[in-house]
Write a protein that holds these residues in place. Sequence first.
Motif, short mmCIF file in Angstrom:
data_model
loop_
_atom_site.label_atom_id
_atom_site.label_comp_id
_atom_site.label_asym_id
_atom_site.label_seq_id
_atom_site.Cartn_x
_atom_site.Cartn_y
_atom_site.Cartn_z
N MET A 195 0.81 -1.18 0.00
CA MET A 195 0.00 0.00 0.00
C MET A 195 0.87 1.26 0.00
SD MET A 195 -3.01 0.90 2.61
CE MET A 195 -4.35 1.83 1.99
N LEU A 196 1.88 1.31 0.83
CA LEU A 196 2.75 2.49 0.87
C LEU A 196 3.73 2.55 -0.30
CD1 LEU A 196 3.65 2.84 4.65
CD2 LEU A 196 2.21 4.35 3.28
N GLN A 197 3.96 1.42 -0.96
CA GLN A 197 4.94 1.38 -2.04
C GLN A 197 4.65 2.42 -3.11
OE1 GLN A 197 3.55 -1.29 -0.70
NE2 GLN A 197 5.24 -2.54 0.03
N GLY A 198 3.41 2.75 -3.37
CA GLY A 198 3.05 3.73 -4.39
C GLY A 198 2.74 5.11 -3.83
N ALA A 199 2.91 5.29 -2.52
CA ALA A 199 2.56 6.56 -1.88
C ALA A 199 3.59 7.64 -2.19
CB ALA A 199 2.45 6.37 -0.37
N THR A 200 3.12 8.89 -2.15
CA THR A 200 3.99 10.04 -2.38
C THR A 200 3.80 11.06 -1.27
OG1 THR A 200 2.32 11.13 -3.75
CG2 THR A 200 3.94 9.77 -4.90
N ASP A 201 4.74 11.98 -1.15
CA ASP A 201 4.61 13.07 -0.19
C ASP A 201 3.82 14.21 -0.82
OD1 ASP A 201 6.37 14.50 -1.80
OD2 ASP A 201 8.05 14.38 -0.40
N ALA A 202 3.69 15.32 -0.11
CA ALA A 202 2.89 16.44 -0.59
C ALA A 202 3.42 17.05 -1.89
CB ALA A 202 2.80 17.52 0.49
N GLN A 203 4.71 16.86 -2.18
CA GLN A 203 5.30 17.36 -3.43
C GLN A 203 5.29 16.31 -4.54
OE1 GLN A 203 6.98 18.28 -0.34
NE2 GLN A 203 5.71 20.09 -0.57
#
Length: 105
Positions: free
Chosen positions: A1-9
């Motif tokens: 699930m987190l593998q494709g996550a990004t930060d606010a930028q």
Amino acid sequence: MLQGATDAQGRRLHLTELPGPDRERIRGRDMGSAFLSSYTNYYTANGAVIMPQFGHAEADAEAYGILQAAYPGRTVVQLDIDSIASGGGGIHCATQSQPAVPPAL
């Protein structure tokens, strides 16, 4: 699930997997279900990382190596936290600051 996550930028997150010890091979195995046997509950200080050590030699060494690689400029120190972990807490939990109480007017 987190593998494709990004930060606010929109930058992808860098994930480091940190496995847990085998609960059958740790010192705290007889301390009840609340015993927190997780290496992720560590504290990052200036120049150091303070992490738990549970007595499962292979897992303790593997977690130590992962954190040393993740924090190359810091000294990693492992501590026996059985007394804290028996209550369901860890190093990070025990080191959190408390907000100041504003003075009464």
